[in-house]
Motif scaffolding. Sequence first.
Motif, mmCIF file in Angstrom:
data_model
loop_
_atom_site.group_PDB
_atom_site.id
_atom_site.type_symbol
_atom_site.label_atom_id
_atom_site.label_comp_id
_atom_site.label_asym_id
_atom_site.label_seq_id
_atom_site.Cartn_x
_atom_site.Cartn_y
_atom_site.Cartn_z
ATOM 1 N N MET A 128 0.839 -1.191 0.000
ATOM 2 C CA MET A 128 0.000 0.000 0.000
ATOM 3 C C MET A 128 0.879 1.247 0.000
ATOM 4 N N ASN A 129 0.302 2.372 -0.391
ATOM 5 C CA ASN A 129 1.075 3.589 -0.613
ATOM 6 C C ASN A 129 1.362 4.383 0.656
ATOM 7 N N ASN A 130 0.560 4.198 1.694
ATOM 8 C CA ASN A 130 0.774 4.977 2.915
ATOM 9 C C ASN A 130 0.051 4.322 4.086
ATOM 10 N N GLY A 131 0.292 4.861 5.269
ATOM 11 C CA GLY A 131 -0.282 4.290 6.472
ATOM 12 C C GLY A 131 -1.794 4.377 6.525
ATOM 13 N N LEU A 132 -2.366 5.426 5.933
ATOM 14 C CA LEU A 132 -3.826 5.574 5.959
ATOM 15 C C LEU A 132 -4.497 4.470 5.153
ATOM 16 N N GLU A 133 -3.946 4.147 3.985
ATOM 17 C CA GLU A 133 -4.503 3.058 3.184
ATOM 18 C C GLU A 133 -4.464 1.749 3.969
ATOM 19 N N LEU A 134 -3.350 1.496 4.646
ATOM 20 C CA LEU A 134 -3.229 0.259 5.403
ATOM 21 C C LEU A 134 -4.209 0.254 6.574
ATOM 22 N N TRP A 135 -4.317 1.379 7.262
ATOM 23 C CA TRP A 135 -5.233 1.476 8.393
ATOM 24 C C TRP A 135 -6.680 1.232 7.950
ATOM 25 N N ASN A 136 -7.067 1.820 6.825
ATOM 26 C CA ASN A 136 -8.428 1.634 6.328
ATOM 27 C C ASN A 136 -8.688 0.171 5.960
ATOM 28 N N LEU A 137 -7.674 -0.499 5.423
ATOM 29 C CA LEU A 137 -7.839 -1.911 5.084
ATOM 30 C C LEU A 137 -8.010 -2.754 6.355
ATOM 31 N N LEU A 138 -7.258 -2.421 7.394
ATOM 32 C CA LEU A 138 -7.422 -3.124 8.676
ATOM 33 C C LEU A 138 -8.839 -2.940 9.221
ATOM 34 N N GLN A 139 -9.384 -1.733 9.093
ATOM 35 C CA GLN A 139 -10.747 -1.480 9.559
ATOM 36 C C GLN A 139 -11.753 -2.299 8.760
ATOM 37 N N LYS A 140 -11.508 -2.428 7.461
ATOM 38 C CA LYS A 140 -12.389 -3.227 6.606
ATOM 39 C C LYS A 140 -12.376 -4.687 7.044
ATOM 40 N N TYR A 141 -11.187 -5.209 7.313
ATOM 41 C CA TYR A 141 -11.082 -6.600 7.761
ATOM 42 C C TYR A 141 -11.782 -6.797 9.108
ATOM 43 N N LYS A 142 -11.671 -5.801 9.981
ATOM 44 C CA LYS A 142 -12.353 -5.894 11.278
ATOM 45 C C LYS A 142 -13.870 -5.973 11.087
ATOM 46 N N LEU A 145 0.426 5.123 12.481
ATOM 47 C CA LEU A 145 -0.179 3.814 12.227
ATOM 48 C C LEU A 145 0.130 2.852 13.368
ATOM 49 N N LEU A 146 1.380 2.827 13.800
ATOM 50 C CA LEU A 146 1.795 1.952 14.894
ATOM 51 C C LEU A 146 1.027 2.263 16.168
ATOM 52 N N LYS A 147 0.911 3.549 16.494
ATOM 53 C CA LYS A 147 0.192 3.949 17.715
ATOM 54 C C LYS A 147 -1.261 3.503 17.650
ATOM 55 N N LEU A 148 -1.927 3.730 16.507
ATOM 56 C CA LEU A 148 -3.333 3.350 16.369
ATOM 57 C C LEU A 148 -3.510 1.842 16.517
ATOM 58 N N MET A 149 -2.588 1.070 15.935
ATOM 59 C CA MET A 149 -2.697 -0.382 16.023
ATOM 60 C C MET A 149 -2.493 -0.882 17.446
ATOM 61 N N LYS A 150 -1.485 -0.365 18.118
ATOM 62 C CA LYS A 150 -1.178 -0.852 19.458
ATOM 63 C C LYS A 150 -2.182 -0.367 20.501
#
Length: 300
Positions: free
Chosen positions: A204-218, A244-249
């Motif tokens: 993915m191109n940036n942390g926001l794209e990855l974060w949004n994908l994690l939310q979709k999987y959730k 991204l790391l802070k939001l995940m942890k």
Amino acid sequence: MDTNILLESGTNELEILEFMVAGNYYGINVAKIREIISCQPLTPIPNSHANVEGAFSTRGETITVVNLARALGMKEKMDEPTQDMFLITNFNMVSTGFHVHGVVGIHRVNWGQIIQPDSMICNSSKSMITGIVNLDGKLVLILDFEAIVAEIAPDVGMNMSDMSHIGDRKDNPAPILFAEDSHLLSMLIYDGLTQAGYTNVIPMNNGLELWNLLQKYKEEGTLQQRVRCVITDIEMPQMDGHRLLKLMKDDPELKEIPVIIFSSLINEDMRRKGEMLGADAQLSKSQMSEFIQAVDSFLQ
């Protein structure tokens, strides 16, 4: 130069040094700047890359200087007077000088203000732009200094020759998500992981794209099946790796997913910030072999 910026708390902010080349405005993350000095007399280096202007010595260290106008295909000498400076950078554990035509100033911005270049602007793996930001009513292009250096000296950045010893490996379908804004480095990371046998790698191109994908999987209830490891750069448009790391942890459903920071900015200060935010591993992009070993430690 002080680089103790707000990234230490995962606030998605950075400081950008704005500078000029051939009358155009560009930017670099202050975290990559070691110092700014006046132009020094340079010693030419025989048979060096065309973009290398020369080298000089300071405090017992030899610094190679890249002519940034030449690297960008622009005029090296301006008709009007310029205040030429050397930006001395340090990333991937290497110091490099960049000859620019003037320094404008430092701006503190949120990564959300930085736009990812679209395909009309950035249409190849050789693009040297990673982001665009509007500062004081003008567009400032964030340059991909890692790609500029990699074109001159590929071994200084991500050294794929480190992969030669891994030999034949069994395929591993463990799903890996990674965020990297540089087209060149994204391809190298993907190639390195697939060469190591990982067959389910999603870039993915940036942390926001990855974060949004994690939310979709959730939302789908497929998180455990779709993500086994997350790899992230630090500096990226929209959302940086520390945010991204802070939001995940901080998320009960995501905090057990291993997060590997893989960045050219890894130094003692950045390592402390990553540890504070809960990074499971942190490696410089010059440590490709160690990076694969870190991935293996979580997924083998």
